[in-house]
Design a protein around this motif. Structure first.
Motif, PDB file in Angstrom:
ATOM      1  N   ILE A   1     -16.559  15.516  10.545  1.00  0.00           N
ATOM      2  CA  ILE A   1     -17.262  15.792   9.278  1.00  0.00           C
ATOM      3  C   ILE A   1     -18.101  14.567   8.881  1.00  0.00           C
ATOM      4  O   ILE A   1     -17.702  13.443   9.140  1.00  0.00           O
ATOM      5  CB  ILE A   1     -16.261  16.141   8.153  1.00  0.00           C
ATOM      6  CG1 ILE A   1     -15.170  15.056   8.047  1.00  0.00           C
ATOM      7  CG2 ILE A   1     -15.638  17.512   8.390  1.00  0.00           C
ATOM      8  CD1 ILE A   1     -14.307  15.183   6.819  1.00  0.00           C
TER       9      ILE A   1
ATOM     10  N   TYR B   1       2.365   1.913   8.991  1.00  0.00           N
ATOM     11  CA  TYR B   1       2.216   2.027  10.449  1.00  0.00           C
ATOM     12  C   TYR B   1       2.523   0.737  11.195  1.00  0.00           C
ATOM     13  O   TYR B   1       2.838   0.743  12.376  1.00  0.00           O
ATOM     14  CB  TYR B   1       0.827   2.577  10.825  1.00  0.00           C
ATOM     15  CG  TYR B   1      -0.341   1.649  10.586  1.00  0.00           C
ATOM     16  CD1 TYR B   1      -0.720   0.690  11.516  1.00  0.00           C
ATOM     17  CD2 TYR B   1      -1.097   1.744   9.417  1.00  0.00           C
ATOM     18  CE1 TYR B   1      -1.800  -0.152  11.300  1.00  0.00           C
ATOM     19  CE2 TYR B   1      -2.173   0.907   9.184  1.00  0.00           C
ATOM     20  CZ  TYR B   1      -2.519  -0.042  10.121  1.00  0.00           C
ATOM     21  OH  TYR B   1      -3.583  -0.874   9.897  1.00  0.00           O
TER      22      TYR B   1
ATOM     23  N   ALA C   1     -20.341  12.866   5.550  1.00  0.00           N
ATOM     24  CA  ALA C   1     -20.625  12.960   4.110  1.00  0.00           C
ATOM     25  C   ALA C   1     -22.050  13.447   3.841  1.00  0.00           C
ATOM     26  O   ALA C   1     -22.303  14.198   2.902  1.00  0.00           O
ATOM     27  CB  ALA C   1     -20.395  11.606   3.451  1.00  0.00           C
TER      28      ALA C   1
ATOM     29  N   LYS D   1       0.823  -1.215   0.000  1.00  0.00           N
ATOM     30  CA  LYS D   1       0.000   0.000   0.000  1.00  0.00           C
ATOM     31  C   LYS D   1       0.858   1.267   0.000  1.00  0.00           C
ATOM     32  O   LYS D   1       0.517   2.252  -0.664  1.00  0.00           O
ATOM     33  CB  LYS D   1      -0.941  -0.006   1.205  1.00  0.00           C
ATOM     34  CG  LYS D   1      -2.068  -1.032   1.069  1.00  0.00           C
ATOM     35  CD  LYS D   1      -3.038  -0.953   2.225  1.00  0.00           C
ATOM     36  CE  LYS D   1      -4.126  -1.995   2.074  1.00  0.00           C
ATOM     37  NZ  LYS D   1      -5.143  -1.924   3.120  1.00  0.00           N
TER      38      LYS D   1
ATOM     39  N   TYR E   1     -13.745   0.609  15.487  1.00  0.00           N
ATOM     40  CA  TYR E   1     -15.099   0.172  15.129  1.00  0.00           C
ATOM     41  C   TYR E   1     -15.460  -1.242  15.594  1.00  0.00           C
ATOM     42  O   TYR E   1     -16.631  -1.524  15.817  1.00  0.00           O
ATOM     43  CB  TYR E   1     -15.329   0.241  13.612  1.00  0.00           C
ATOM     44  CG  TYR E   1     -15.288   1.621  13.009  1.00  0.00           C
ATOM     45  CD1 TYR E   1     -15.172   2.757  13.803  1.00  0.00           C
ATOM     46  CD2 TYR E   1     -15.355   1.804  11.634  1.00  0.00           C
ATOM     47  CE1 TYR E   1     -15.112   4.022  13.240  1.00  0.00           C
ATOM     48  CE2 TYR E   1     -15.306   3.056  11.067  1.00  0.00           C
ATOM     49  CZ  TYR E   1     -15.176   4.161  11.871  1.00  0.00           C
ATOM     50  OH  TYR E   1     -15.118   5.407  11.306  1.00  0.00           O
TER      51      TYR E   1
ATOM     52  N   ASN F   1      -8.444  -4.491   1.643  1.00  0.00           N
ATOM     53  CA  ASN F   1      -8.764  -3.742   0.419  1.00  0.00           C
ATOM     54  C   ASN F   1      -7.707  -2.678   0.165  1.00  0.00           C
ATOM     55  O   ASN F   1      -7.077  -2.169   1.089  1.00  0.00           O
ATOM     56  CB  ASN F   1     -10.126  -3.054   0.554  1.00  0.00           C
ATOM     57  CG  ASN F   1     -10.134  -2.016   1.669  1.00  0.00           C
ATOM     58  OD1 ASN F   1      -9.795  -2.322   2.812  1.00  0.00           O
ATOM     59  ND2 ASN F   1     -10.509  -0.798   1.350  1.00  0.00           N
TER      60      ASN F   1
HETATM   61  N1  LIG Z   1     -17.377  11.032   7.976  1.00  0.00           N
HETATM   62  C1  LIG Z   1     -17.954  10.443   6.931  1.00  0.00           C
HETATM   63  O1  LIG Z   1     -19.027  10.825   6.456  1.00  0.00           O
HETATM   64  C2  LIG Z   1     -17.266   9.272   6.300  1.00  0.00           C
HETATM   65  C3  LIG Z   1     -17.586   8.829   5.014  1.00  0.00           C
HETATM   66  C4  LIG Z   1     -16.875   7.749   4.480  1.00  0.00           C
HETATM   67  C5  LIG Z   1     -15.888   7.144   5.236  1.00  0.00           C
HETATM   68  N2  LIG Z   1     -15.630   7.605   6.480  1.00  0.00           N
HETATM   69  C6  LIG Z   1     -14.573   7.018   7.297  1.00  0.00           C
HETATM   70  O2  LIG Z   1     -13.351   7.129   6.615  1.00  0.00           O
HETATM   71  C7  LIG Z   1     -12.534   6.016   6.930  1.00  0.00           C
HETATM   72  C8  LIG Z   1     -12.114   5.333   5.638  1.00  0.00           C
HETATM   73  O3  LIG Z   1     -13.268   4.845   4.995  1.00  0.00           O
HETATM   74  P1  LIG Z   1     -13.124   4.160   3.563  1.00  0.00           P
HETATM   75  O4  LIG Z   1     -14.476   3.932   3.049  1.00  0.00           O
HETATM   76  O5  LIG Z   1     -12.170   4.950   2.750  1.00  0.00           O
HETATM   77  O6  LIG Z   1     -12.485   2.745   3.946  1.00  0.00           O
HETATM   78  P2  LIG Z   1     -11.121   2.206   3.409  1.00  0.00           P
HETATM   79  O7  LIG Z   1     -10.046   3.125   3.929  1.00  0.00           O
HETATM   80  O8  LIG Z   1     -11.219   1.974   1.959  1.00  0.00           O
HETATM   81  O9  LIG Z   1     -10.960   0.774   4.090  1.00  0.00           O
HETATM   82  C9  LIG Z   1     -10.633   0.630   5.394  1.00  0.00           C
HETATM   83  C10 LIG Z   1      -9.090   0.627   5.627  1.00  0.00           C
HETATM   84  O10 LIG Z   1      -8.851   1.071   6.960  1.00  0.00           O
HETATM   85  C11 LIG Z   1      -7.625   0.568   7.389  1.00  0.00           C
HETATM   86  N3  LIG Z   1      -7.737   0.069   8.772  1.00  0.00           N
HETATM   87  C12 LIG Z   1      -8.594  -0.869   9.219  1.00  0.00           C
HETATM   88  N4  LIG Z   1      -8.399  -1.091  10.526  1.00  0.00           N
HETATM   89  C13 LIG Z   1      -7.380  -0.266  10.906  1.00  0.00           C
HETATM   90  C14 LIG Z   1      -6.714  -0.033  12.140  1.00  0.00           C
HETATM   91  N5  LIG Z   1      -7.041  -0.691  13.262  1.00  0.00           N
HETATM   92  N6  LIG Z   1      -5.726   0.892  12.164  1.00  0.00           N
HETATM   93  C15 LIG Z   1      -5.378   1.551  11.051  1.00  0.00           C
HETATM   94  N7  LIG Z   1      -5.972   1.379   9.853  1.00  0.00           N
HETATM   95  C16 LIG Z   1      -6.953   0.466   9.793  1.00  0.00           C
HETATM   96  C17 LIG Z   1      -7.249  -0.587   6.456  1.00  0.00           C
HETATM   97  O11 LIG Z   1      -6.124  -0.190   5.686  1.00  0.00           O
HETATM   98  P3  LIG Z   1      -4.621  -0.453   6.223  1.00  0.00           P
HETATM   99  O12 LIG Z   1      -4.118  -1.642   5.481  1.00  0.00           O
HETATM  100  O13 LIG Z   1      -3.929   0.808   5.887  1.00  0.00           O
HETATM  101  O14 LIG Z   1      -4.704  -0.743   7.681  1.00  0.00           O
HETATM  102  C18 LIG Z   1      -8.463  -0.739   5.557  1.00  0.00           C
HETATM  103  O15 LIG Z   1      -8.122  -1.153   4.256  1.00  0.00           O
HETATM  104  C19 LIG Z   1     -13.339   5.134   7.865  1.00  0.00           C
HETATM  105  O16 LIG Z   1     -12.977   5.425   9.188  1.00  0.00           O
HETATM  106  C20 LIG Z   1     -14.753   5.549   7.596  1.00  0.00           C
HETATM  107  O17 LIG Z   1     -15.603   5.332   8.693  1.00  0.00           O
HETATM  108  C21 LIG Z   1     -16.299   8.642   7.021  1.00  0.00           C
END
Ligand SMILES: NC(=O)c1ccc[n+]([C@@H]2O[C@H](COP(=O)([O-])OP(=O)(O)OC[C@H]3O[C@@H](n4cnc5c(N)ncnc54)[C@H](OP(=O)(O)O)[C@@H]3O)[C@@H](O)[C@H]2O)c1
Length: 344
Positions: A286, A204, A288, A188, A259, A336
């Protein structure tokens, strides 16, 4: 009277930690095209969006809304094709690609007013779930309007190789910032550096404590951090707080490290708010959905960036309707790269 055999994944049990098939029930039912009321369409699912918020909504307590109700179809965004329609006043027609929020079912009947028409000639329809969908919306508005980036500033993005993170990194670059991307594997970080163009990267997993992470951040950004776009939380965020500059902006988009069970019993961390005080920094959460009605504004800037390659993107596509619960769990184990999608 045409009948369609349908399959649905019903969310049926609250997970304590990881989520898997035992938290869902696979049900079958029959849909009848002639049952369509005026203003409705019947959709055939093609690509399901897999998102971390699905696991947030499986907490016992309210988050931004009530928990996902048990014994109902798992909600979620889906790219579908219209297979039947009952409305003489619409330009939508059979065969059109649309974005709907009809959840984990092979077929769905829904109101036409809930659909967004997609143009497969413009960009791949899967982009409506990621780089031109909800994750991009929060990346774009969150970074630009809360981050208030200025040329030459240093930006750190956690969860940088995911659906949201990969977009934030590239918008930060477009805005002339120095970008440090944090992700969980060498593959990655290589992707972040070589394809997405992050200036510096951190795996990390090589820095498993806040102290080690802080030291690495300091090595890569002796000038300090002006903007932190946080997708992850936990010790990574603790380490960033140690290194923020005067008037830093901290954007809380997600806390994925918390989570799997942590939402109902939050992990206690260091008390770092004194850093915010000294540096007169701001922290803002924030969502979405607060930008739902500004989708066109985001797309008018992002579509050309995607079409001309200024924004690159990766999608991880898993095949099989039966894989949906398993796919949701993949997010929490870093399986992913970029947007996670299930194709049927
Ligand atoms: N505020 C909003 O409206 C909103 C909207 C969409 C998404 N989000 C948030 O944005 C974040 C990313 O969402 P996404 O849809 O883009 O998912 P994503 O990053 O495509 O997929 C999740 C990734 O998080 C990492 N991860 C999982 N567990 C972890 C841990 N314990 N420590 C560090 N990294 C970890 C993993 O990558 P690694 O291999 O790098 O660990 C995993 O591939 C999430 O927290 C989600 O809830 C918020």
């Amino acid at each position: 009277m045409k009948k369609i055999q349908n399959k649905q994944w019903i969310y049926s049990k609250i997970p304590e930690k990881s989520v898997d098939q035992s938290h869902y029930t696979l049900e079958e039912n029959i849909l009848t095209i002639s049952d369509l009321k005026s203003g409705q369409a019947i959709l055939k699912a093609a690509y399901f969006s897999i998102d971390p918020y699905m696991r947030i909504q499986q907490s016992r307590n309210n988050t931004w809304e009530e928990p996902h109700p048990l014994n109902t179809v798992q909600r979620g965004a889906v790219v579908c094709q219209i297979v039947g329609i009952n409305d003489s006043n619409t330009t939508l027609k059979k065969g059109d690609w649309v974005l709907s929020y009809t959840g984990w079912q092979e077929y769905a009947i829904t109101e036409i007013s809930n659909l967004r028409l997609l143009d497969p000639k413009e960009v791949s329809v899967t982009t409506a779930l990621g780089v031109l969908g909800m994750p991009a919306r929060i990346a774009y508005f969150g970074f630009i309007e809360t981050g208030l980036p200025k040329k030459g500033e240093t930006v750190v993005v956690s969860g940088a190789s995911g659906a949201v993170g990969q977009v934030v990194v590239q918008i930060a670059k477009i805005k002339g910032c120095k970008v440090i991307g944090i992700a969980g594997s060498e593959e990655k970080t290589k992707f972040l550096k070589e394809i997405i163009g992050a200036h510096e990267v951190i795996n990390y997993k090589k820095y498993p404590t806040a102290k080690e992470m802080h030291q690495e951040l300091r090595r890569l950004s002796p000038e300090g951090i002006d903007i932190y776009y946080d997708n992850v939380g936990g010790y990574i965020t603790d380490a960033v707080f140690e290194h923020i500059n005067l008037n830093a902006r901290i954007i809380i988009c997600g806390q994925i490290s918390q989570y799997l069970g942590g939402l109902d019993t939050p992990e206690m961390g260091p008390r770092f708010l004194h850093k915010i005080l000294y540096q007169r920094a701001t922290i803002k959460g924030i969502l979405a959905r607060d930008y739902n009605d500004r989708m066109d504004e985001m797309l008018s800037e992002m579509i050309p960036w995607v079409q001309n390659g200024l924004i690159q993107y990766h999608e991880t596509i898993i095949e099989g309707f039966d894989k949906l619960p398993e796919a949701l769990n993949m997010l929490f184990f870093g399986k992913n790269k970029g947007k996670l999608i299930v194709k049927v």
